[in-house]
Design an enzyme around this catalytic site. Structure first.
Site, PDB file in Angstrom:
ATOM      1  N   LYS A  51       1.277  -1.596  -0.346  1.00 58.12           N
ATOM      2  CA  LYS A  51       0.220  -0.033   0.136  1.00 58.12           C
ATOM      3  C   LYS A  51       0.598   1.498   0.011  1.00 58.12           C
ATOM      4  O   LYS A  51       0.539   2.083  -0.608  1.00 58.12           O
ATOM      5  CB  LYS A  51      -0.949   0.441   1.044  1.00 58.12           C
ATOM      6  N   GLN A  95      -4.892  -1.425   9.768  1.00 61.00           N
ATOM      7  CA  GLN A  95      -4.268  -2.673   9.016  1.00 61.00           C
ATOM      8  C   GLN A  95      -5.408  -3.785   9.775  1.00 61.00           C
ATOM      9  O   GLN A  95      -5.052  -4.070  11.086  1.00 61.00           O
ATOM     10  CB  GLN A  95      -3.133  -3.344   8.842  1.00 61.00           C
ATOM     11  N   ASP A 118     -11.235   2.671   4.286  1.00 60.36           N
ATOM     12  CA  ASP A 118     -11.591   1.859   3.836  1.00 60.36           C
ATOM     13  C   ASP A 118     -13.072   0.846   3.912  1.00 60.36           C
ATOM     14  O   ASP A 118     -13.608  -0.554   3.650  1.00 60.36           O
ATOM     15  CB  ASP A 118     -11.057   0.777   5.207  1.00 60.36           C
TER      16      ASP A 118
HETATM   17  N1  GUN Z   1      -7.526  -6.873   6.031  1.00 64.62           N
HETATM   18  C1  GUN Z   1      -7.342  -7.814   5.160  1.00 64.62           C
HETATM   19  N2  GUN Z   1      -8.225  -7.483   4.182  1.00 64.62           N
HETATM   20  C2  GUN Z   1      -8.330  -5.676   4.642  1.00 64.62           C
HETATM   21  C3  GUN Z   1      -8.713  -4.231   4.097  1.00 64.62           C
HETATM   22  O1  GUN Z   1      -9.485  -4.386   3.444  1.00 64.62           O
HETATM   23  N3  GUN Z   1      -8.439  -3.165   5.039  1.00 64.62           N
HETATM   24  C4  GUN Z   1      -7.866  -3.171   5.989  1.00 64.62           C
HETATM   25  N4  GUN Z   1      -7.165  -2.483   6.534  1.00 64.62           N
HETATM   26  N5  GUN Z   1      -7.280  -4.448   6.820  1.00 64.62           N
HETATM   27  C5  GUN Z   1      -7.242  -5.956   5.849  1.00 64.62           C
END
Ligand code: GUN
Length: 281
Positions: A51, A95, A118
């Site tokens: 990311k 996350q 998100d």
């Molecule tokens: N963990 C697995 N997929 C995601 C996601 O799309 N966003 C976040 N913040 N954590 C995750």
């Protein structure tokens, strides 16, 4: 059979987003994303690195708040409050998963919905369910974008979503419903998974179980979207679909890797740029 190339599309989207960042730059705005990473889960660390790199390529400033797995909930909440009020940060991403002693719902609810790139905050979840504009979770949004890029209209299709998580399955179901599909959603308690997948024009699976979807479970001419990410005993990355045997039956299918994964990251960048645009209004 045509492969839905998420890698190629995500590269195109990133170039477009970089242009939008440059335009925002003319107004003195550098889009900013803050990421909170708790603990040392290997997969989470890899995702966050990806990311971070993607942000760079799209002209987005990113800051990673790394915290030990023993961090208190209060400390994370304090950090979120600080980010919520930082005018240089447009998006916040915590996350997941978080360590067991942390209440994930409380953490998500602390995020300013206007910075919730998100799309996990109940405010944005509600807007999605109601068919209103808001932030939509990146993975299902990426699936919709991939489908529309290949001019696949889901209106009137029988869709089957396998996996009912808040991150993938439930928002995927709502997006499909809003777009006019008839949606079955299957999960761990579904009695006969095959009964549902077999009649679907569109099968979307995101469970994390290698070879969950086999050739006998998919009808001839189906569209198959694989959101799963699994590591084989030999260390290869594969999805939830038995690709080799399912692909010949499909009109369209996503590969793993190179399908939905890159689209998820592209949508995170897009959501962050969308949040940055809000500074102009
Ligand atoms: N963990 C697995 N997929 C995601 C996601 O799309 N966003 C976040 N913040 N954590 C995750």
């Amino acid at each position: 059979m045509q492969i839905l190339d998420g890698k190629a599309l995500s590269d195109t989207i990133k170039i477009e987003l970089k242009k939008q960042s440059d335009v925002l730059g003319l107004s003195g705005i550098t889009p900013g994303l803050a990421v909170i990473l708790v603990g040392d889960d290997a997969a989470s660390q890899t995702y966050v690195k990806m990311k971070e790199k993607a942000c760079d390529s799209a002209g987005i400033y990113s800051i990673i708040h790394k915290m030990p797995s023993t961090i208190s909930q209060e400390k994370i909440l304090e950090t979120i409050t600080m980010i919520n009020t930082n005018p240089n940060i447009d998006g916040v991403l915590v996350q997941l998963p978080l360590p067991k002693h942390i209440d994930t719902t409380k953490i998500i609810e602390a995020i300013d919905p206007k910075k919730d790139v998100d799309g996990f905050h109940p405010f944005n979840v509600g807007r999605l369910v109601a068919g209103l504009d808001g932030f939509v979770p990146c993975t299902p949004l990426g699936v919709m974008r991939l489908l529309s890029h290949y001019t696949i209209d889901v209106k009137g299709l029988d869709a089957c979503v396998v996996g009912a998580s808040n991150i993938v399955g439930k928002p995927m179901m709502n997006l499909l419903l809003n777009a006019g599909a008839t949606v079955d959603i299957c999960h761990i308690f579904t009695k006969d998974l095959k009964e549902h997948t077999k009649k679907a024009d569109l099968v979307i699976v995101g469970v994390g179980k290698q070879n969950l979807i086999t050739e006998d479970m998919v009808k001839e001419g189906a569209i198959v979207i694989d959101i799963g990410i699994n590591k084989t005993a030999e260390g290869r990355i594969v999805g939830d679909v038995d690709y080799e045997n399912v692909a010949p039956k499909c009109t369209y299918i996503t590969p793993v890797p190179g399908g939905v994964g890159p689209m998820t990251i592209a949508m995170l960048l897009e959501n962050t740029i969308k949040a940055a645009h809000n500074r102009l209004v």
